[in-house]
Design a protein around this motif. Structure first.
Motif, PDB file in Angstrom:
ATOM      1  N   UNK A 153       0.755  -1.275   0.054  1.00  0.00           N
ATOM      2  CA  UNK A 153      -0.126  -0.054  -0.076  1.00  0.00           C
ATOM      3  C   UNK A 153       0.909   1.201   0.100  1.00  0.00           C
ATOM      4  N   UNK A 154       2.167   1.196   0.518  1.00  0.00           N
ATOM      5  CA  UNK A 154       2.827   2.538   0.518  1.00  0.00           C
ATOM      6  C   UNK A 154       3.728   2.455  -0.778  1.00  0.00           C
ATOM      7  N   UNK A 155       3.501   1.590  -1.742  1.00  0.00           N
ATOM      8  CA  UNK A 155       4.277   1.626  -3.120  1.00  0.00           C
ATOM      9  C   UNK A 155       3.739   2.813  -3.983  1.00  0.00           C
ATOM     10  N   UNK A 156       4.508   3.246  -4.885  1.00  0.00           N
ATOM     11  CA  UNK A 156       4.250   4.226  -5.763  1.00  0.00           C
ATOM     12  C   UNK A 156       2.984   3.751  -6.747  1.00  0.00           C
ATOM     13  N   UNK A 157       2.026   4.219  -7.090  1.00  0.00           N
ATOM     14  CA  UNK A 157       1.031   3.656  -8.058  1.00  0.00           C
ATOM     15  C   UNK A 157       1.036   4.209  -9.393  1.00  0.00           C
ATOM     16  N   UNK A 158       0.614   3.757 -10.313  1.00  0.00           N
ATOM     17  CA  UNK A 158       0.830   4.387 -11.575  1.00  0.00           C
ATOM     18  C   UNK A 158      -0.249   5.396 -11.963  1.00  0.00           C
ATOM     19  N   UNK A 159      -1.402   5.665 -10.941  1.00  0.00           N
ATOM     20  CA  UNK A 159      -1.862   6.786 -11.078  1.00  0.00           C
ATOM     21  C   UNK A 159      -1.543   7.938 -10.176  1.00  0.00           C
ATOM     22  N   UNK A 160      -0.293   7.770  -9.433  1.00  0.00           N
ATOM     23  CA  UNK A 160       0.019   8.930  -8.737  1.00  0.00           C
ATOM     24  C   UNK A 160       0.331  10.148  -9.739  1.00  0.00           C
ATOM     25  N   UNK A 161       0.062  11.316  -9.405  1.00  0.00           N
ATOM     26  CA  UNK A 161       0.283  12.213 -10.301  1.00  0.00           C
ATOM     27  C   UNK A 161       1.664  12.527 -10.763  1.00  0.00           C
TER      28      UNK A 161
END
Length: 580
Positions: A459-467
């Motif tokens: 859950x703390x990883x960077x996601x593809x939809x992060x701005x």
């Protein structure tokens, strides 16, 4: 923390069997006492009707609904909220950091700055999943090792955190958790072979899973491995060694862990992982924490933004040797910071550290001629494994269960049957096979992880939809489920890959450890045991205290409180005044 989390981050949801009730705590009004119903708010799913009368809007952040699926206590919510990049910066700006000086004449080490009670020695540890997430975010051929060096430059380098802040403080040492991971793998495999825990043994490195078991299924606690997670073991290793060799109190050492999971913040807050265990009577208590603060991969980017630093422009070069502070014990230094260390991981292992895969290899090494058989499960997050002897006999059974949907099936099979009230009747919940024997799990070992896909999908990883990622992908990029799947593939590729320049280092490492003749999966058990014995000798602490932990049933009182006014005031006052 709630500013970081959002409902979109939750990709594995369990529909609650009953409505979740969160009491809204207030001091009792005088002279009229509010009714119990006025202190409660009901959380309902879309399309459902509430059974509680409408009141003022209740603010319930995701600190109240972590992956453990149990109600987070007020104390836990406070402790989690104190672990953030803002708290990290506040601690760095509190006072000048303690400085380590080595005298060239006799090689002795001295700590300077102890006269200031607020001064601390800053140390950090970084997970490989975090390095993989940041490597994928950087793109352009940035490897996991490059990302690790960028994090080290941020925490310790001349142009990192020390370039700003009130005191220009930075971290004296930044370690990779790989050494602790290797120790956990060996200790876990030996625990399985040694039959020290009730079968099936369930892994303990996922804090979301551990919290879930403690709060909802305490009957599985005897099955959970007693070996600490790599984060916890590294925290104990750093705090015990530095406090003993430098002659300073553990509370003068401040340890930051950079992890892929928000639930690691809860793990760091456990009373089982404090100096009351290794520096006291061996029992959990409100002592100095082995890990003072946990931030996630996302929060690394928030940390750099707070200091006006562009993470992706940070140097990928290692910290110059001339600028490094020698670790006070040479034996522990060689273990934590080896001169040659391969960053390559076997793709056959999971993205969660490889507990199951190493245990299978370890068992196979104990039986020459045996082989590992893999049987896919009902979905990609479930699989079964067997170690088959040369004669075809099954020597060892294991499984992998990722994601709470699959974990529910696992714990259901472990649930003990209730005695029937009817004379001669079969126990309630007991089922029988065709042979007449009670059914259940026949595994010897199960790797359990809360996140589908493992820790690289934490859950703390960077996601593809992060701005930031959307911006770096360019105009026209529309993140969706398929794009997120591709993104996770990129993170996994970074996690398992290694630089071409590492081949020589890998050969050196293998040669160094392989000379012992007991190499299992590129790790020598005797090499690990020798280093653990040295650690115990340096600190003067029994090894079992250093590497083991414990668990306890947590009973939630949410929605059950019948306290009087005095009891409620005392409880609220203790929460307001407390930390712990």
């Amino acid at each position: 923390m709630s500013a970081i989390l959002s409902a979109d981050d939750l990709n594995d949801f369990i529909s609650p069997g009953v409505a979740c009730i969160k009491p809204v705590e207030t001091l009792p009004a005088a002279p009229q006492q509010p009714k119990e119903s006025e202190l409660e708010y009901e959380v309902v799913l879309d399309g459902q009707h509430s059974s509680v009368s409408a009141g003022a809007p209740a603010e319930i952040s995701l600190t109240d609904c972590l992956a453990c699926s149990g109600c987070v206590t007020s104390a836990e919510a406070v402790l989690v909220s104190l672990q953030s990049h803002n708290e990290l910066l506040n601690v760095l700006d509190q006072a000048p950091a303690l400085q380590i000086r080595r005298h060239e004449e006799d090689g002795s080490v001295k700590v300077e700055g102890l006269e200031n009670p607020d001064s601390k020695l800053f140390v950090a540890s970084v997970s490989p999943q975090t390095r993989a997430s940041l490597a994928a975010a950087a793109g352009g051929g940035v490897s996991k090792r490059d990302a690790g060096r960028m994090i080290t430059q941020l925490l310790s380098g001349r142009n990192g955190l020390r370039a700003g802040g009130k005191w220009n403080n930075s971290f004296t040492w930044v370690a990779d958790t790989n050494a602790a991971r290797a120790a956990c793998l060996v200790l876990g495999a030996e625990e399985v072979v040694g039959n020290k825990v009730a079968k099936p043994i369930l892994t303990s490195s996922c804090p979301g899973w551990v919290c879930y078991a403690e709060k909802t299924h305490p009957y599985v606690l005897p099955h959970i491995s007693k070996i600490k997670s790599p984060q916890a073991l590294m925290g104990t290793l750093l705090k015990t060694t530095l406090s003993r060799t430098l002659g300073i109190s553990p509370d003068r050492i401040w340890h930051l862990a950079v992890m892929p999971c928000f639930d690691k913040k809860l793990e760091a807050s456990r009373e089982e992982l404090t100096d009351s265990v290794w520096n006291g009577n061996g029992q959990p208590g409100r002592g100095v924490r082995d890990v003072d603060c946990v931030i996630t991969s996302k929060e690394i980017l928030m940390l750099t933004e707070s200091r006006g630093i562009d993470f992706f422009s940070i140097s990928k070069e290692p910290i110059p040797i001339s600028s490094r502070v020698p670790f006070p014990d040479s034996g522990v230094r060689e273990f934590i910071f080896p001169a040659h260390q391969s960053d390559r991981l076997d793709p056959a292992a999971s993205t969660s550290g490889g507990n199951l895969y190493y245990t299978l290899q370890y068992v196979t090494s104990q039986h020459p001629g045996s082989r590992i058989k893999t049987t896919p499960g009902r979905n990609v997050d479930v699989a079964e494994f067997s170690v088959i002897s040369s004669s075809g006999d099954v020597l060892f059974r294991a499984a992998r269960y990722y994601g709470f949907r699959n974990i529910q099936n696992l714990v259901r099979k472990l649930k003990p049957a209730r005695p029937s009230r009817m004379p001669g009747a079969r126990a309630v919940g007991a089922t029988r096979k065709a042979t007449g024997k009670p059914s259940g799990l026949e595994y010897d070992y199960v790797e359990v992880m809360a996140c589908p896909g493992g820790c690289t999908n934490g859950g703390g990883q960077i996601k593809v939809d992060d701005p930031l990622i959307v911006e770096r992908k360019g105009t026209g990029f529309q993140p969706g489920p398929q794009e997120q799947k591709q993104w996770l593939a990129e993170v996994d590729e970074a996690y398992f890959s290694a630089d071409e320049s590492e081949s020589e280092s890998s050969e050196s490492t293998t040669k160094m450890r392989g000379e012992r003749g007991d190499l299992v999966g590129n790790i020598s058990p005797s090499y690990i045991q020798d280093n653990l014995a040295h650690w115990s000798s340096v600190t003067g602490i029994d090894l079992d205290k250093l590497v083991s932990t414990s668990y306890r049933e947590v009973i939630s009182d949410v929605g059950k409180s019948k306290m009087n006014d005095t009891e409620r005031v005392v409880q609220l006052a203790s929460k307001i005044g407390g930390g712990w």
